[in-house]
Design a protein around this motif. Structure first.
Motif, PDB file in Angstrom:
ATOM      1  N   VAL A   1     108.327   5.032  32.399  1.00 25.72           N
ATOM      2  CA  VAL A   1     109.011   3.945  33.082  1.00 25.72           C
ATOM      3  C   VAL A   1     109.199   2.824  32.077  1.00 25.72           C
ATOM      4  CG1 VAL A   1     108.211   4.570  35.379  1.00 25.72           C
ATOM      5  CG2 VAL A   1     106.794   3.097  33.962  1.00 25.72           C
ATOM      6  N   PRO A   2     109.964   1.778  32.400  1.00 23.10           N
ATOM      7  CA  PRO A   2     110.339   0.801  31.374  1.00 23.10           C
ATOM      8  C   PRO A   2     109.196   0.211  30.571  1.00 23.10           C
ATOM      9  CG  PRO A   2     111.661   0.458  33.322  1.00 23.10           C
ATOM     10  CD  PRO A   2     110.687   1.520  33.668  1.00 23.10           C
ATOM     11  N   TYR A   3     108.005  -0.052  31.202  1.00 20.08           N
ATOM     12  CA  TYR A   3     106.960  -0.791  30.478  1.00 20.08           C
ATOM     13  C   TYR A   3     105.719   0.044  30.231  1.00 20.08           C
ATOM     14  CZ  TYR A   3     110.059  -4.082  32.738  1.00 20.08           C
ATOM     15  OH  TYR A   3     111.184  -4.715  33.207  1.00 20.08           O
TER      16      TYR A   3
ATOM     17  N   CYS B   1     109.404   4.608  42.981  1.00 25.90           N
ATOM     18  CA  CYS B   1     108.354   3.590  42.924  1.00 25.90           C
ATOM     19  C   CYS B   1     108.620   2.520  43.978  1.00 25.90           C
ATOM     20  CB  CYS B   1     108.284   2.959  41.533  1.00 25.90           C
ATOM     21  SG  CYS B   1     107.028   1.669  41.404  1.00 25.90           S
ATOM     22  N   ARG B   2     107.555   2.186  44.750  1.00 27.87           N
ATOM     23  CA  ARG B   2     107.711   1.202  45.818  1.00 27.87           C
ATOM     24  C   ARG B   2     107.609  -0.231  45.298  1.00 27.87           C
ATOM     25  NH1 ARG B   2     109.901   3.801  50.166  1.00 27.87           N
ATOM     26  NH2 ARG B   2     108.782   5.730  50.617  1.00 27.87           N
ATOM     27  N   ILE B   3     107.019  -0.423  44.133  1.00 27.58           N
ATOM     28  CA  ILE B   3     106.869  -1.782  43.588  1.00 27.58           C
ATOM     29  C   ILE B   3     107.496  -1.834  42.192  1.00 27.58           C
ATOM     30  CG2 ILE B   3     104.842  -2.367  44.966  1.00 27.58           C
ATOM     31  CD1 ILE B   3     103.109  -1.707  42.531  1.00 27.58           C
ATOM     32  N   ARG B   4     108.699  -1.360  42.128  1.00 27.28           N
ATOM     33  CA  ARG B   4     109.402  -1.232  40.843  1.00 27.28           C
ATOM     34  C   ARG B   4     109.386  -2.534  40.044  1.00 27.28           C
ATOM     35  NH1 ARG B   4     113.107   2.492  39.002  1.00 27.28           N
ATOM     36  NH2 ARG B   4     112.999   3.568  40.996  1.00 27.28           N
TER      37      ARG B   4
ATOM     38  N   GLN C   1     106.956  -4.037  38.646  1.00 23.14           N
ATOM     39  CA  GLN C   1     105.725  -4.825  38.759  1.00 23.14           C
ATOM     40  C   GLN C   1     104.537  -3.947  38.371  1.00 23.14           C
ATOM     41  OE1 GLN C   1     105.794  -7.906  42.093  1.00 23.14           O
ATOM     42  NE2 GLN C   1     107.147  -6.317  42.962  1.00 23.14           N
ATOM     43  N   CYS C   2     104.708  -3.224  37.289  1.00 24.20           N
ATOM     44  CA  CYS C   2     103.718  -2.243  36.850  1.00 24.20           C
ATOM     45  C   CYS C   2     102.355  -2.878  36.582  1.00 24.20           C
ATOM     46  CB  CYS C   2     104.211  -1.541  35.583  1.00 24.20           C
ATOM     47  SG  CYS C   2     105.780  -0.681  35.800  1.00 24.20           S
ATOM     48  N   ALA C   3     102.348  -4.128  36.145  1.00 25.55           N
ATOM     49  CA  ALA C   3     101.085  -4.772  35.780  1.00 25.55           C
ATOM     50  C   ALA C   3     100.135  -4.882  36.954  1.00 25.55           C
ATOM     51  CB  ALA C   3     101.359  -6.169  35.202  1.00 25.55           C
ATOM     52  N   GLY C   4     100.616  -4.745  38.165  1.00 28.12           N
ATOM     53  CA  GLY C   4      99.750  -4.834  39.337  1.00 28.12           C
ATOM     54  C   GLY C   4      99.472  -3.498  39.974  1.00 28.12           C
ATOM     55  N   CYS C   5      99.755  -2.386  39.283  1.00 30.52           N
ATOM     56  CA  CYS C   5      99.605  -1.048  39.860  1.00 30.52           C
ATOM     57  C   CYS C   5      98.495  -0.282  39.153  1.00 30.52           C
ATOM     58  CB  CYS C   5     100.924  -0.286  39.760  1.00 30.52           C
ATOM     59  SG  CYS C   5     100.844   1.399  40.406  1.00 30.52           S
ATOM     60  N   ASP C   6      97.602   0.360  39.935  1.00 31.58           N
ATOM     61  CA  ASP C   6      96.496   1.119  39.344  1.00 31.58           C
ATOM     62  C   ASP C   6      96.964   2.426  38.711  1.00 31.58           C
ATOM     63  OD1 ASP C   6      94.424  -0.618  39.740  1.00 31.58           O
ATOM     64  OD2 ASP C   6      93.917   0.139  41.737  1.00 31.58           O
TER      65      ASP C   6
END
Length: 732
Positions: free
Chosen positions: A605-607, A623-626, A628-633
């Motif tokens: 994914v992008p990051y 992805c449901r929170i596209r 905003q990877c920094a907040g995903c486990d």
């Protein structure tokens, strides 16, 4: 020579006098007033005229003129040999009284840079003068010695050069044959104008009589060759092709390509029931024609043409049909006889093997070329141009191709005003010759702009002929002036190849069995490889493929992807190197010891990587929170994403500042802060991990990261100097 003369129509005896009168009316009475004396019919070459092969003798005190630049007259050459070829001969020798232009020319009293037309008839004199004046317009160098040697071989009392027929003496050397051929080429064109005859009436066209331009990069009237329409078996198709040539006036090269394509179609139509009846042609007949293009063979070798060439031939056929319909030449042919995108697609070009990395010159080889740039050049010199001047021009051309990735032909055709500044940034203005897109703009670096400026300033101090004034790279030598600019083929085949072979040691990639560096295959080091290297360099840096497509000036992304590749083996090794350094959103190690697990359990994914099962299954599109990877486990970045993370953090900070100016709500500002903090955790941890590695291992990880970014180039988001990339939010 016999064939050349036989093709020229001899003037009728009855109008020979009128032919001479007509020619005299076409002459420029002011032609070369400082060199040609119409009263005595003597031409004396001037060293000040760049279109005359006349140069001062190399000896400073000698008044003689010679045909070759930087050479000695016969008298000084004799004295030099007699004195043992002293090194300071040119600057110290004092010529005797006999040194002048009287050095044994064919005609006594005529010097080596002179000729006289007094012995020939008035008509022949007019013919020679007319031909020479026409060659002046083509910027062709006049060599007085050739005319001086040719005149005595002409039969006494010859009424016209066109009367020679096939009986011209075969004892002439190649230089005199070439000189005569050049004169006859111009006279053949003049004769057709005088007789007002139609040189396109027959089924075989003499190119020099038709008056077509030689080619899109040969911007002068063709003077040799034929175009044979007899290969078209159907009379109606042959007449349409000829009329297309008359009305559209394509270049000779284009018309020959169209005739070749039409010949394939003609052979296919010859097997069809309605091939000879154009009013009854249908879609099925066009399908048969396209099938013939799919199986087109080279008649000389009997082998199938390459897919690219077959597609090009079909493209010529398509353009021919489109233009013929536009010109009203196919009104009698039903509209159903047309190429349909739905039914008439050619197969794609053959795909390269997985491990074929293209033709890009490796960066370490380019670095070696740069180190030996002082070896590029030639020993050739010309009026006002030294060998060092040519070396500087060739070095500038090499740097431009290397740094801009333009096709060699496009770089050779750059104009002197090709460098402009847009918003203070240097921009290169060039023409995409292959796709006929002109006035294109390419952002370049300041370093490249400095090289262009330096060469342009140098060029302003050098003498350049009028035909080459607009070009950044004038043609070297006296036989390449009609093009106006340097030939890319000349640089590639001669200058570049000689330079590469001149480099003492050129190392390639890898080691041999004894651990010694492997020599580079010099035959694979080509000028066009610099364009591939440009694409590979940007792909390695993670430039998005849509941006790279624009940089390469391609229409299709598939074309751009063909300029750089990552082999499966190299990708596997890169994954093995980088996977063990994977972290989670908190910066804690989450490495993969198995490359298959890394690729099977994560998706790019992008990051960073994502290990959420449903998103992995959907290829990163679920992805449901596209963004905003920094907040995903499930977030799993690795060192190959470092540039993307740096870009994202920079963009988030910029967006936060904009939000503050806009007076956005506190929760918007907190969201920016939380994302920046989250991404920085992963970013800082990977930086610390890399810093702790031994230098060889750290270098290996960085190389592996570049390989993976190259493979993910379509989804990478890395800023490039001089370019404005879109943010991830704009691309999804």
């Amino acid at each position: 020579m016999s064939a050349v003369l036989a093709a020229v129509p001899a003037p009728r005896e009855a109008d020979g006098e009128n032919w001479g009168v007509w020619l005299n009316g076409q002459l420029d009475e002011q032609w070369r007033r400082g060199e040609w004396d119409p009263a005595t019919h003597v031409f004396s070459g001037s060293v000040d005229n760049p279109l005359t092969a006349a140069h001062p003798c190399r000896v400073l005190r000698c008044p003689a003129t010679v045909e070759s630049f930087n050479s000695y007259c016969s008298g000084c050459a004799h004295d030099r040999r007699k004195q043992g070829n002293p090194p300071d001969f040119a600057s110290t020798h004092q010529p005797g009284a006999r040194h002048g232009n009287q050095h044994g020319g064919v005609n006594r009293g005529i010097g080596k840079t002179q000729f006289t037309l007094a012995p020939v008839t008035e008509t022949v004199r007019a013919e020679i003068l007319y031909a020479l004046q026409q060659r002046d317009q083509l910027d062709v160098i006049l060599v007085p010695g050739r005319i001086r040697s040719l005149v005595p071989h002409l039969p006494t009392g010859l009424g016209s050069l066109l009367d020679l027929g096939t009986g011209f003496p075969e004892t002439l050397d190649n230089n005199l044959r070439g000189a005569l051929r050049g004169l006859l080429d111009q006279l053949a064109w003049a004769r057709s104008q005088y007789e007002s005859s139609d040189p396109t009436a027959d089924d075989v066209w003499e190119c020099r009589l038709v008056g077509l331009i030689a080619g899109k990069r040969r911007e002068y009237r063709a003077t040799s060759g034929t175009i044979d329409f007899t290969v078209l078996q159907q009379t109606w198709l042959r007449e349409i092709a000829k009329e297309y040539g008359r009305q559209a006036r394509p270049t000779v090269l284009e018309l020959r390509a169209i005739v070749q394509a039409a010949a394939i179609a003609s052979a296919a139509l010859a097997t069809r029931p309605c091939g000879q009846t154009p009013a009854r042609l249908q879609l099925a007949d066009m399908s048969a024609v396209v099938d013939a293009f799919r199986t087109a063979h080279n008649p000389k070798t009997g082998k199938l043409y390459g897919s690219h060439h077959r597609r090009a031939l079909l493209g010529h056929w398509r353009r021919f049909l489109d233009h013929a319909r536009l010109l009203g030449l196919m009104d009698q042919v039903p509209g159903a006889f047309a190429l349909s995108p739905a039914f008439h697609q050619m197969e794609d070009p053959e795909e390269d093997a997985d491990d074929d990395l293209g033709r890009a010159i490796p960066e370490h080889v380019i670095a070696q070329l740069d180190e030996h740039l002082h070896l590029i050049g030639t020993s050739y010199e010309r009026k006002g141009w030294t060998a060092d001047d040519y070396a500087q021009m060739y070095a500038a051309y090499y740097r431009i191709v290397r740094d801009t990735g333009r096709r060699p032909e496009e770089a050779a055709r750059l104009r002197r005003d090709c460098l402009q500044r847009v918003d203070g940034k240097p921009t290169l203005i060039y023409d995409n010759l292959k796709r006929r897109r002109y006035g294109r703009r390419l952002p370049i670096t300041e370093d490249t702009a400095r090289h262009i400026d330096a060469w342009e300033k140098k060029l302003q101090a050098l003498p350049v002929r009028a035909v080459a004034q607009q070009w950044l790279f004038p043609p070297p030598g006296q036989n390449r002036t009609r093009r106006g600019h340097m030939s890319a083929h000349h640089f590639s085949a001669k200058i570049f190849r000689t330079w590469v072979d001149r480099i003492p040691v050129l190392l390639g990639e890898g080691l041999d069995d004894q651990g010694n560096p492997v020599p580079c295959d010099r035959t694979e080091t080509t000028v066009y490889g610099l364009r591939h290297a440009y694409a590979q360099r940007h792909a390695d840096a993670g430039v998005p493929v849509d941006h790279l497509r624009e940089l390469m000036d391609h229409r299709e992304i598939d074309t751009t992807m063909g300029y750089f590749k990552v082999s499966l083996e190299r990708k596997r090794k890169a994954v093995e190197t980088v996977a063990r350094l994977t972290v989670d959103r908190h910066g804690k190690p989450r490495g993969y010891s198995d490359a298959l697990a890394y690729e099977g359990q994560t998706v790019a994914v992008p990051y960073g990587g994502c290990s959420e099962p449903s998103n992995v299954k959907a290829g990163g599109q679920h992805c449901r929170i596209r963004f905003q990877c920094a907040g995903c486990d499930f977030y799993r970045p690795d060192p190959s994403y470092l540039p993307a993370l740096q870009q994202q953090v920079a963009e988030l900070r910029a967006d936060k500042e904009a939000a503050l100016v806009m007076g956005a709500a506190d929760w918007v500002i907190r969201n920016f802060d939380d994302q920046i903090t989250g991404y920085n955790k992963a970013l800082n941890q990977m930086r610390r991990t890399l810093a702790a590695l031994p230098e060889p291992e750290r270098t290996a990880v960085e190389d592996a990261a570049r390989e993976l970014r190259k493979a993910r180039s379509a989804a990478a988001f890395i800023p490039v100097d001089g370019l404005t990339t879109r943010s991830a939010r704009d691309q999804h």
